[in-house]
Design a protein around this motif. Structure first.
Motif, PDB file in Angstrom:
ATOM      1  N   THR A  67       0.807  -1.213   0.000  1.00 57.54           N
ATOM      2  CA  THR A  67       0.000   0.000   0.000  1.00 57.54           C
ATOM      3  C   THR A  67       0.842   1.265   0.000  1.00 57.54           C
ATOM      4  OG1 THR A  67      -0.167  -0.200   2.409  1.00 57.54           O
ATOM      5  CG2 THR A  67      -2.005  -1.042   1.101  1.00 57.54           C
ATOM      6  N   GLU A  68       2.171   1.117  -0.084  1.00 56.19           N
ATOM      7  CA  GLU A  68       3.024   2.291  -0.141  1.00 56.19           C
ATOM      8  C   GLU A  68       3.402   2.599  -1.586  1.00 56.19           C
ATOM      9  OE1 GLU A  68       5.696  -1.222  -0.126  1.00 56.19           O
ATOM     10  OE2 GLU A  68       3.901  -0.596   0.946  1.00 56.19           O
ATOM     11  N   VAL A  91      -4.432  -0.054  11.054  1.00 57.58           N
ATOM     12  CA  VAL A  91      -3.825   0.490   9.850  1.00 57.58           C
ATOM     13  C   VAL A  91      -3.144   1.815  10.219  1.00 57.58           C
ATOM     14  CG1 VAL A  91      -4.221   1.493   7.562  1.00 57.58           C
ATOM     15  CG2 VAL A  91      -5.441  -0.588   8.251  1.00 57.58           C
ATOM     16  N   THR A  95      -0.827   5.196   9.044  1.00 55.23           N
ATOM     17  CA  THR A  95      -0.663   6.053   7.871  1.00 55.23           C
ATOM     18  C   THR A  95       0.246   7.220   8.207  1.00 55.23           C
ATOM     19  OG1 THR A  95      -2.928   5.553   7.176  1.00 55.23           O
ATOM     20  CG2 THR A  95      -1.854   7.414   6.113  1.00 55.23           C
ATOM     21  N   ASP A 139      -1.096  -2.999   9.338  1.00 56.43           N
ATOM     22  CA  ASP A 139      -0.660  -2.654   7.990  1.00 56.43           C
ATOM     23  C   ASP A 139      -0.247  -1.191   7.987  1.00 56.43           C
ATOM     24  OD1 ASP A 139      -0.026  -3.051   5.347  1.00 56.43           O
ATOM     25  OD2 ASP A 139      -2.075  -2.802   4.616  1.00 56.43           O
ATOM     26  N   TYR A 140       0.446  -0.777   6.923  1.00 55.89           N
ATOM     27  CA  TYR A 140       0.946   0.585   6.827  1.00 55.89           C
ATOM     28  C   TYR A 140       0.650   1.157   5.447  1.00 55.89           C
ATOM     29  CZ  TYR A 140       4.073   4.562   6.532  1.00 55.89           C
ATOM     30  OH  TYR A 140       4.564   5.823   6.354  1.00 55.89           O
ATOM     31  N   ILE A 141       0.149   2.392   5.420  1.00 59.64           N
ATOM     32  CA  ILE A 141      -0.099   3.119   4.182  1.00 59.64           C
ATOM     33  C   ILE A 141       0.749   4.381   4.194  1.00 59.64           C
ATOM     34  CG2 ILE A 141      -1.825   4.326   2.783  1.00 59.64           C
ATOM     35  CD1 ILE A 141      -3.984   2.748   4.355  1.00 59.64           C
ATOM     36  N   ARG A 183      -7.632   8.270  -0.841  1.00 56.28           N
ATOM     37  CA  ARG A 183      -6.613   7.217  -0.957  1.00 56.28           C
ATOM     38  C   ARG A 183      -6.514   6.433   0.355  1.00 56.28           C
ATOM     39  NH1 ARG A 183      -1.955   4.945  -2.645  1.00 56.28           N
ATOM     40  NH2 ARG A 183      -0.332   4.694  -1.076  1.00 56.28           N
ATOM     41  N   ILE A 184      -6.515   7.152   1.473  1.00 54.68           N
ATOM     42  CA  ILE A 184      -6.410   6.478   2.765  1.00 54.68           C
ATOM     43  C   ILE A 184      -7.573   5.516   2.969  1.00 54.68           C
ATOM     44  CG2 ILE A 184      -6.488   6.835   5.266  1.00 54.68           C
ATOM     45  CD1 ILE A 184      -4.941   9.452   4.806  1.00 54.68           C
ATOM     46  N   GLN A 227      -7.408   2.386   0.661  1.00 52.14           N
ATOM     47  CA  GLN A 227      -6.425   1.387   1.088  1.00 52.14           C
ATOM     48  C   GLN A 227      -6.823   0.747   2.417  1.00 52.14           C
ATOM     49  OE1 GLN A 227      -4.026   0.344  -0.752  1.00 52.14           O
ATOM     50  NE2 GLN A 227      -4.096   1.881  -2.375  1.00 52.14           N
TER      51      GLN A 227
END
Length: 270
Positions: A4-5, A103, A105, A128-130, A139-140, A143
Motif C-alpha cells: 500500500t506504499e 492500519v 498512515t 498494515d501501513y499506508i 486514498r487512505i 487502502q
C-alpha cells in the motif's frame, strides 16, 4: 506489508519534518541534523518541549487503553503515525484484545523504512501501513478498506497531526470526509496544539517551525470543538491533555501541574 506504499520514496533531509522532530523530542535516533537543529532551537525557547511531546504520547497510550478496554474497539486507523516508538498503538490495543486490526498512515518516507516495527502484529490480529497524506482522504480510505471492516466500529486517531494542517487545506472538511466514512459506534481521537494557555510561547513555536518551512496551526477551544460537531464527546470532554483519564496512565512522570498547550478529546459517532 501489503503493497500500500508508493513504489518510489525519497527522504528529504534538507528541511525538518514534524515526525522526525517529534522523534528527536522523544529521544529517538531516526532524525537528521536539520530536525535536531529545529528541536534544539525550540528547546532554547521552551525547555518543556520534550515533556510536551511525551505528554502527547502518553495521551495516545491512555486513549488506546480506554478504546480497547471500556469502549471495546477492535479496529484502528491511525493517521500521522510518526516514527515507531514503543509501545506503539497496536501493541497497546492488542495487549487488551489480540484480534485487533490496525492500519497506520504517514506521509514521511522515513516512517516507511521503519514500518516493519509497526507490522509486528499479534498473530491473532493484523497491522498494515499506508504511506499517504491526510490531505488525500480518499486514498487512505480506499487502502484502509483492504484491512478494516467499515461495517464495524473503527477508531480514527489524529494525534498531534491537525496542527500541521493549515486552515487553507480545509482540515474540517478532511476530518469530516474521514468520519463520514466510518460506521456508527466509531470514535474520533484528536490532540491539537493551542495558544489558549501560553500565547507568547506558542507563537514563538509557530515562527520557528515556519522558518523551517513547516506549518504549525494552533487552534482555540472553540475551533478545536468544531472537529467533533455531530459526535458524542466522551467524558471528560475537551480538556488539556493531562486531564483526560489520568487514572489510565502507566509510568507517566509529569513536570508539575502546569498545563501543556494541547487539547485532547474523543468523540463517538452515533
Amino acid at each position: 506489508m501489503t503493497g500500500t506504499e508508493p513504489a518510489a520514496t525519497r527522504i528529504d533531509t534538507s528541511r525538518p519534518h514534524p515526525a522526525r522532530v517529534y522523534d528527536w523530542f522523544l529521544g529517538g535516533k531516526d532524525n537528521y541534523p536539520v530536525d535536531e537543529e529545529l528541536g534544539r532551537h525550540i528547546m532554547s525557547i521552551d525547555n518543556r518541549a520534550k515533556h510536551v511531546a511525551r505528554t502527547n504520547r502518553w495521551f495516545m497510550h491512555r486513549v488506546t487503553r480506554w478504546l480497547a478496554g471500556r469502549a471495546g474497539v477492535r479496529q484502528y486507523l491511525d493517521i500521522g503515525t510518526g516514527i515507531p516508538t514503543e509501545p506503539n498503538l497496536h501493541q497497546l490495543a492488542q495487549a487488551v484484545a489480540p484480534e485487533s486490526r490496525i492500519v497506520y498512515t504517514d506521509n514521511d518516507p522515513i516512517v516507511l523504512t521503519h514500518a516493519e516495527a509497526l507490522l509486528r502484529s499479534h498473530p491473532d490480529g493484523v497491522t498494515d501501513y499506508i504511506q499517504a497524506d491526510v490531505r488525500d482522504p480518499d486514498r487512505i480510505l480506499d487502502q484502509a478498506r483492504k484491512i478494516l471492516d467499515f461495517e464495524q466500529p473503527i477508531a480514527l486517531s489524529l494525534v498531534a497531526l491537525l496542527h500541521f494542517v493549515g486552515d487553507e487545506d480545509g482540515p474540517l472538511d478532511l476530518v469530516g470526509r474521514l468520519v463520514d466514512a466510518l460506521p456508527s459506534g466509531s470514535h474520533l481521537v484528536i490532540s491539537q496544539l493551542t495558544a489558549d494557555f501560553d500565547p507568547l510561547g506558542v507563537q514563538r513555536g509557530v515562527e520557528m517551525y515556519a522558518a523551517g518551512g513547516v506549518t504549525l496551526a494552533p487552534r482555540s477551544l472553540d475551533a478545536f470543538g468544531r472537529f467533533f460537531e455531530g459526535l458524542e464527546v466522551v467524558e471528560p470532554g475537551i480538556v488539556q491533555l493531562t486531564q483526560w483519564h489520568p487514572e489510565l496512565g502507566v509510568d507517566e512522570v509529569h513536570d508539575g501541574d502546569e498545563a501543556v498547550s494541547l487539547y485532547g478529546a474523543v468523540g463517538r459517532k452515533p
